[in-house]
Design an enzyme around this catalytic site. Sequence first.
Site, PDB file in Angstrom:
ATOM      1  N   GLU A   1      -5.236 -11.645   7.416  1.00  0.00           N
ATOM      2  CA  GLU A   1      -6.494 -11.976   6.750  1.00  0.00           C
ATOM      3  C   GLU A   1      -6.979 -13.374   7.129  1.00  0.00           C
ATOM      4  OE1 GLU A   1      -6.481 -10.825   2.479  1.00  0.00           O
ATOM      5  OE2 GLU A   1      -4.715  -9.643   3.018  1.00  0.00           O
TER       6      GLU A   1
ATOM      7  N   HIS B   1      -2.128 -10.602   3.321  1.00  0.00           N
ATOM      8  CA  HIS B   1      -1.460 -10.448   4.618  1.00  0.00           C
ATOM      9  C   HIS B   1      -1.860 -11.591   5.552  1.00  0.00           C
ATOM     10  CE1 HIS B   1      -1.309  -6.333   2.987  1.00  0.00           C
ATOM     11  NE2 HIS B   1      -0.239  -6.165   3.745  1.00  0.00           N
TER      12      HIS B   1
ATOM     13  N   SER C   1       0.854  -1.183   0.000  1.00  0.00           N
ATOM     14  CA  SER C   1       0.000   0.000   0.000  1.00  0.00           C
ATOM     15  C   SER C   1       0.888   1.230   0.000  1.00  0.00           C
ATOM     16  CB  SER C   1      -0.926   0.004   1.212  1.00  0.00           C
ATOM     17  OG  SER C   1      -0.206  -0.217   2.400  1.00  0.00           O
TER      18      SER C   1
ATOM     19  N   MET D   1       3.382  -5.259   8.759  1.00  0.00           N
ATOM     20  CA  MET D   1       2.622  -6.518   8.834  1.00  0.00           C
ATOM     21  C   MET D   1       2.815  -7.359   7.570  1.00  0.00           C
ATOM     22  SD  MET D   1      -0.924  -4.853  10.246  1.00  0.00           S
ATOM     23  CE  MET D   1      -0.889  -3.418  11.344  1.00  0.00           C
TER      24      MET D   1
HETATM   25  I1  8IG Z   1       1.604   1.817   6.924  1.00  0.00           I
HETATM   26  O1  8IG Z   1       2.788   1.607  12.621  1.00  0.00           O
HETATM   27  C1  8IG Z   1       1.909   0.916   8.585  1.00  0.00           C
HETATM   28  N1  8IG Z   1       1.853  -0.399   8.695  1.00  0.00           N
HETATM   29  N2  8IG Z   1       2.496  -2.968  12.510  1.00  0.00           N
HETATM   30  N3  8IG Z   1       2.638  -0.651  12.572  1.00  0.00           N
HETATM   31  C2  8IG Z   1       2.432  -1.813  11.882  1.00  0.00           C
HETATM   32  N4  8IG Z   1       2.154  -1.825  10.590  1.00  0.00           N
HETATM   33  C3  8IG Z   1       2.104  -0.648   9.973  1.00  0.00           C
HETATM   34  C4  8IG Z   1       2.296   0.569  10.607  1.00  0.00           C
HETATM   35  C5  8IG Z   1       2.595   0.571  11.994  1.00  0.00           C
HETATM   36  N5  8IG Z   1       2.172   1.549   9.712  1.00  0.00           N
END
Ligand code: 8IG
Length: 267
Positions: free
Chosen positions: A91, A88, A33, A206
Amino acid sequence: MTKDAYSLAGEAAAALRSAAALDTFDVALVMGSGWVPAADAIGETLTEIAFSDLPGFRAPAVAGHGGTIRVVRTPGGRTALIFLGRTHLYEGLGVDAVVHGVRTAAAAGVRTLVLTNAAGGLRPETQDVGDPVLISDHINLTGANPITGTTFIDLTEVYSRRLRDLVREIDPGIAEGVYVAFRGPTYETPAEIRMLRTLGGDMVGMSTVLEAIAAREAGLEVLGVSLVTNPGAGLSGEPLNHEEVLEVGRATAARMGVLLAKAVDRL
Ligand code: 8IG
């Protein structure tokens, strides 16, 4: 079950070759993303294939995460597979679904993989929102692994030093950092963010780590790039907001596209 996942990737690769009318591909890019608009800068689209038309793929669950594979010809004449969207772990479809695109790309002949993501920054002292960071290493806190059984893969250099050096020739100021992955889908607590800073993490997200492991199992050379879209929870005084994360991505997409386009022709 595990062997099944590899043969399913073989079937998807055969379907991909046939849909693209190409026997092999040079490089694959997984656009996280925030990176999706950057795909336009990589080259000319030859074919675009919906995930739903290939065996084993599921449409991504999150708005803004896309859901197609673009077959692109770069200005330097390379053929690239661009995965617009990923599955991910949060999901709940399992780890084989998360790495299916990587295994498909490997089975389709790809030797080099570019993994991009949007991430929280753990070092606001030195990171600005909108900065790309080369992933130098990772800490896998997902509790998952795409490999089952006695396959002891060396992870000393998951993210190729050669490829990082190449990108630094294009963008000498680009930082490097250690990417930490949690399963999500919750963002971290401020205490978890403090823990990750102590552990030596620089970005948190993630995605990416399971794909990188599957890529190393398949013998691919991996380049990882994070786009820092927010400071980790508790580091800025503001709560985290998914819409704001997407907006930072949109605002910085052009810079990401230029960087990747230059990189792909030199990999
Ligand atoms: I964009 O602050 C994004 N993805 N775990 N923590 C986690 N995943 C993310 C974050 C975040 N920002």
